[in-house]
Design an enzyme around this catalytic site. Structure first.
Site, short mmCIF file in Angstrom:
data_model
loop_
_atom_site.label_atom_id
_atom_site.label_comp_id
_atom_site.label_asym_id
_atom_site.label_seq_id
_atom_site.Cartn_x
_atom_site.Cartn_y
_atom_site.Cartn_z
N LEU A 123 37.65 13.31 19.01
CA LEU A 123 38.30 12.77 20.21
C LEU A 123 38.07 13.72 21.39
O LEU A 123 37.57 13.32 22.44
CB LEU A 123 39.81 12.61 19.93
CG LEU A 123 40.73 12.36 21.12
CD1 LEU A 123 40.38 11.03 21.78
CD2 LEU A 123 42.19 12.33 20.66
N PRO A 126 34.49 18.48 25.96
CA PRO A 126 34.59 19.66 26.84
C PRO A 126 35.45 19.37 28.08
O PRO A 126 36.15 20.25 28.56
CB PRO A 126 33.13 19.93 27.23
CG PRO A 126 32.33 19.38 26.09
CD PRO A 126 33.10 18.20 25.57
N ASN A 127 35.43 18.12 28.58
CA ASN A 127 36.23 17.80 29.77
C ASN A 127 37.31 16.75 29.51
O ASN A 127 37.77 16.09 30.45
CB ASN A 127 35.31 17.33 30.90
CG ASN A 127 34.43 18.46 31.39
OD1 ASN A 127 34.92 19.56 31.66
ND2 ASN A 127 33.14 18.22 31.43
N ALA A 128 37.69 16.53 28.26
CA ALA A 128 38.75 15.56 27.96
C ALA A 128 39.52 16.03 26.73
O ALA A 128 39.11 15.79 25.60
CB ALA A 128 38.17 14.17 27.73
N GLY A 337 57.12 45.93 11.20
CA GLY A 337 56.72 47.08 12.03
C GLY A 337 55.20 47.19 12.11
O GLY A 337 54.50 46.17 12.03
N GLU A 361 46.15 18.68 18.31
CA GLU A 361 46.75 17.33 18.24
C GLU A 361 47.83 17.12 19.30
O GLU A 361 48.87 16.52 19.04
CB GLU A 361 47.24 17.03 16.82
CG GLU A 361 46.04 16.88 15.89
CD GLU A 361 46.35 16.35 14.52
OE1 GLU A 361 47.17 15.44 14.43
OE2 GLU A 361 45.76 16.87 13.57
N THR A 363 49.11 19.40 22.94
CA THR A 363 49.82 20.65 23.23
C THR A 363 51.33 20.40 23.29
O THR A 363 51.78 19.24 23.37
CB THR A 363 49.38 21.20 24.60
OG1 THR A 363 49.72 20.20 25.58
CG2 THR A 363 47.88 21.47 24.67
N SER A 364 52.09 21.48 23.33
CA SER A 364 53.56 21.34 23.45
C SER A 364 53.91 20.59 24.73
O SER A 364 54.86 19.80 24.76
CB SER A 364 54.23 22.71 23.45
OG SER A 364 54.06 23.30 22.19
N GLU A 365 53.13 20.81 25.79
CA GLU A 365 53.40 20.13 27.07
C GLU A 365 53.20 18.62 26.90
O GLU A 365 53.99 17.81 27.41
CB GLU A 365 52.48 20.67 28.18
CG GLU A 365 52.83 22.08 28.65
CD GLU A 365 52.62 23.16 27.59
OE1 GLU A 365 51.68 23.05 26.77
OE2 GLU A 365 53.42 24.11 27.56
#
Ligand code: COS
Length: 378
Positions: A123, A126-128, A337, A361, A363-365
């Site tokens: 899906l 590079p630009n979608a 630690g 799948e 982003t959170s946004e």
């Protein structure tokens, strides 16, 4: 969380597999960047690759809840093996199960469900990415074939997959109504896998480009109706988000388990670590948030099992589980630690693996947009 006997038994079966066969391989897969071919074969033998698909189509005939449990249990010990399972089942198997014709199911779904073939989903470009309607890959019908041109990026299992579902548009200017979904087989002339990504985490999983150069695909490989590809993958992602949430949950549980073991076995200034209120506070916070994430994920899975709407719930589950998962893996390193930053303990791997869950799948946004639209309307 209360589960029916059949789900408890199922969890135990996957847990045994995860502890005995996946866990011993996890560190090596990560360090050597090795794809887990052996574990894929074992998951096929254990019928884990298409849990919610009916037996007549090669699946296990279980349900989505079992699937979420399986991804969680495997993710608890190995994110790379978990992401393979999630991508294969949700993105390779599901679109054909939900939108395929009977012929497509016989030809593609059955071998995918049985694990004879590996599935993948193209899906992102590079630009979608988040703007999924911005697909630039084109598919033009010429006679009885679609001629496809374009490049997909960040495709899980892309170069190892035998059967790939992907999206392409009739014309990029049309937006989402121009987009259709297709099936392409590995080895089709004009189709190849390009660069593999060098990533932060999930190093045993493959993430690659897919390249189409005048690739001719038979008309019968259109998946669903022409111009309805956007809906096929939006529905696919709704389900996929349950499994990414389950993987985020599993990794967080792994981080908690490792932290509990560490504080039970170690002392600071002669005092057992588990007596420290600072440590207790972190363990309590991790455990509570992990349990809350589990409830959200199982709820989304059960809604899907009952054919009820679950778009909002799966977005909430993924958003919350990946958010608290990052927090839990961060706390796990704090608890360990300096040792937590070394390869001597699994928590640094858990943190690197967990980060993808906030991005892949959707982003959170994006999850927050989906949730808000369900509440407020578009
Ligand atoms: N299930 C089925 N159909 C859906 C749907 C869903 N969950 N969500 C939207 N649709 C349909 C809509 O009903 C609409 O169709 P109609 O006009 O016929 O009603 C169509 O899809 C377009 O919907 P919308 O106008 O909401 O699309 P947008 O471009 O505004 O979508 C978001 C915006 C952000 C929701 C979408 O682009 C998205 O989810 N992006 C993230 C993609 C992603 O997760 N990428 C990572 C992939 S990793 S494999």
């Amino acid at each position: 969380m209360i589960l029916h006997e059949k789900h408890k038994k199922f969890r135990q079966k996957v847990k045994d597999f995860a502890d005995n066969e996946v866990a011993p391989r996890a560190k090596e897969l990560d360090i050597k960047h090795e794809f887990p071919w052996d574990l894929v074969k074992r998951m096929a033998e254990l019928e884990l690759l298409a849990l919610y698909v009916p037996k007549e189509y090669g699946g296990a005939g279980f349900d989505v809840l079992s699937y979420a449990i399986a991804v969680e249990e495997i993710g608890r010990v190995c994110g790379s093996t978990g992401i393979f399972l999630a991508a294969h089942s949700s993105l390779g198997v599901y679109p054909i199960f939900v939108a395929g014709t009977e012929e497509q199911k016989q030809k593609y779904l059955i071998p995918l469900a049985r694990g004879e073939k590996i599935g993948s989903f193209g899906l992102t470009e590079p630009n979608a990415g988040s703007d999924a309607a911005g697909t630039q890959t084109t598919a033009k019908l010429v006679g009885d074939e679609y001629v496809v041109n374009g490049t997909k990026r960040f495709i899980t299992s892309g170069s190892v997959a035998d059967i790939i579902i992907f999206t392409a548009t009739k014309d990029p200017a049309m937006g989402y109504p121009g987009i259709s979904a297709f099936i392409v087989e590995k080895g089709t002339p004009g189709f190849s896998s390009g660069n593999e990504e060098d990533k932060l985490g999930l190093l045993g999983s493959i993430t690659s480009e897919l390249v189409f150069e005048d690739c001719k695909i038979p008309k019968e490989n259109l998946l669903g109706k022409e111009g309805k590809g956007f809906k096929v993958f939006m529905a696919t992602l709704d389900g996929g988000r349950i499994s990414i949430g389950a993987l985020a949950l599993g990794i967080a549980q792994g981080a908690l388990d490792a932290s509990v073991k560490f504080v039970q076995e170690n002392k600071k200034s002669g005092k057992p670590l588990k007596k420290s209120q600072f440590i207790q506070s972190m363990i309590a916070e991790m455990a509570t948030e992990i349990e809350a994430a589990r409830l959200l994920i199982y709820q989304a899975a059960m809604l899907k099992d009952h054919d009820m709407p679950y778009t909002k719930e799966s977005a909430m589950a993924k958003y919350y589980a990946s958010h608290i998962g990052m927090k839990a893996t961060d706390m796990a390193i704090t608890i360990h630690g300096m040792l937590g930053l070394t390869k001597a303990y699994p928590v640094e791997r858990f943190m690197r693996d967990e980060k993808l869950m906030e991005i892949g799948e959707g982003t959170s946004e994006i999850q927050k947009i989906v949730i808000a639209r369900e509440i407020l309307g578009k």
